[in-house]
Write a protein that holds these residues in place. Sequence first.
Motif, short mmCIF file in Angstrom:
data_model
loop_
_atom_site.label_atom_id
_atom_site.label_comp_id
_atom_site.label_asym_id
_atom_site.label_seq_id
_atom_site.Cartn_x
_atom_site.Cartn_y
_atom_site.Cartn_z
N GLY A 103 0.82 -1.20 0.00
CA GLY A 103 0.00 0.00 0.00
C GLY A 103 0.85 1.25 0.00
N SER A 104 0.21 2.36 -0.14
CA SER A 104 0.92 3.63 -0.14
C SER A 104 1.33 4.01 1.27
CB SER A 104 0.02 4.73 -0.72
OG SER A 104 -1.03 5.02 0.17
N ALA A 105 2.29 4.90 1.38
CA ALA A 105 2.71 5.36 2.69
C ALA A 105 1.54 6.04 3.41
CB ALA A 105 3.90 6.32 2.56
N LYS A 106 0.74 6.84 2.67
CA LYS A 106 -0.41 7.50 3.28
C LYS A 106 -1.40 6.48 3.80
CE LYS A 106 -4.45 10.34 2.36
NZ LYS A 106 -5.37 9.41 2.98
N GLY A 107 -1.68 5.45 3.00
CA GLY A 107 -2.61 4.41 3.42
C GLY A 107 -2.14 3.70 4.67
N ASP A 108 -0.85 3.38 4.72
CA ASP A 108 -0.29 2.72 5.90
C ASP A 108 -0.39 3.62 7.12
OD1 ASP A 108 0.36 0.62 4.25
OD2 ASP A 108 2.48 1.14 4.09
N VAL A 154 -4.04 3.68 8.36
CA VAL A 154 -4.39 2.44 9.05
C VAL A 154 -3.80 2.44 10.45
CG1 VAL A 154 -4.05 -0.07 9.06
CG2 VAL A 154 -4.69 1.09 6.95
N GLY A 155 -2.57 2.89 10.59
CA GLY A 155 -1.94 2.95 11.90
C GLY A 155 -2.69 3.86 12.86
N LEU A 181 -6.08 2.19 13.81
CA LEU A 181 -5.92 1.11 14.79
C LEU A 181 -5.63 1.67 16.18
CD1 LEU A 181 -3.92 -1.49 12.67
CD2 LEU A 181 -6.35 -1.56 13.32
N ASP A 182 -4.79 2.69 16.26
CA ASP A 182 -4.47 3.30 17.55
C ASP A 182 -5.72 3.90 18.20
OD1 ASP A 182 -1.80 2.62 17.34
OD2 ASP A 182 -1.16 4.62 16.68
N VAL A 183 -6.54 4.59 17.39
CA VAL A 183 -7.76 5.22 17.92
C VAL A 183 -8.75 4.16 18.38
CG1 VAL A 183 -9.76 6.63 17.33
CG2 VAL A 183 -7.48 7.37 16.65
N PHE A 215 -11.22 9.79 7.70
CA PHE A 215 -11.36 9.50 9.13
C PHE A 215 -12.78 9.72 9.65
CE2 PHE A 215 -6.70 10.52 9.07
CZ PHE A 215 -6.27 9.25 9.44
N ASP A 216 -13.72 10.15 8.80
CA ASP A 216 -15.07 10.44 9.29
C ASP A 216 -15.77 9.21 9.86
OD1 ASP A 216 -15.48 9.25 6.80
OD2 ASP A 216 -16.76 10.86 6.02
#
Length: 80
Positions: free
Chosen positions: A1-6, A9-10, A13-15, A34-35
């Motif tokens: 995936g793209s750096a932005k996509g990664d 996702v990170g 997952l943290d939220v 993020f909505d």
Amino acid sequence: GSAKGDWDVGITLDVIDAASRVDQVVLASGDGDFDLLLDRVIQRHGTEAVVYGVPGLTAMSLIRAATRYVPIDGPLLLKH
């Protein structure tokens, strides 16, 4: 995936991991992706979701999903 996509996702997952243990989530982003995340943490955990974003660069869907939106402008906005 793209750096932005990664990165997204990170953050997601943290939220999700923290949402049941905190009173408030603060997101500094204008990304409308993020909505749904904010909708979910508000509905499932009753967590307040505050978004800091630059006016005109913050997705309206994200502003609507947030419990509170704080515009980054004036002294908060870094200028080159």
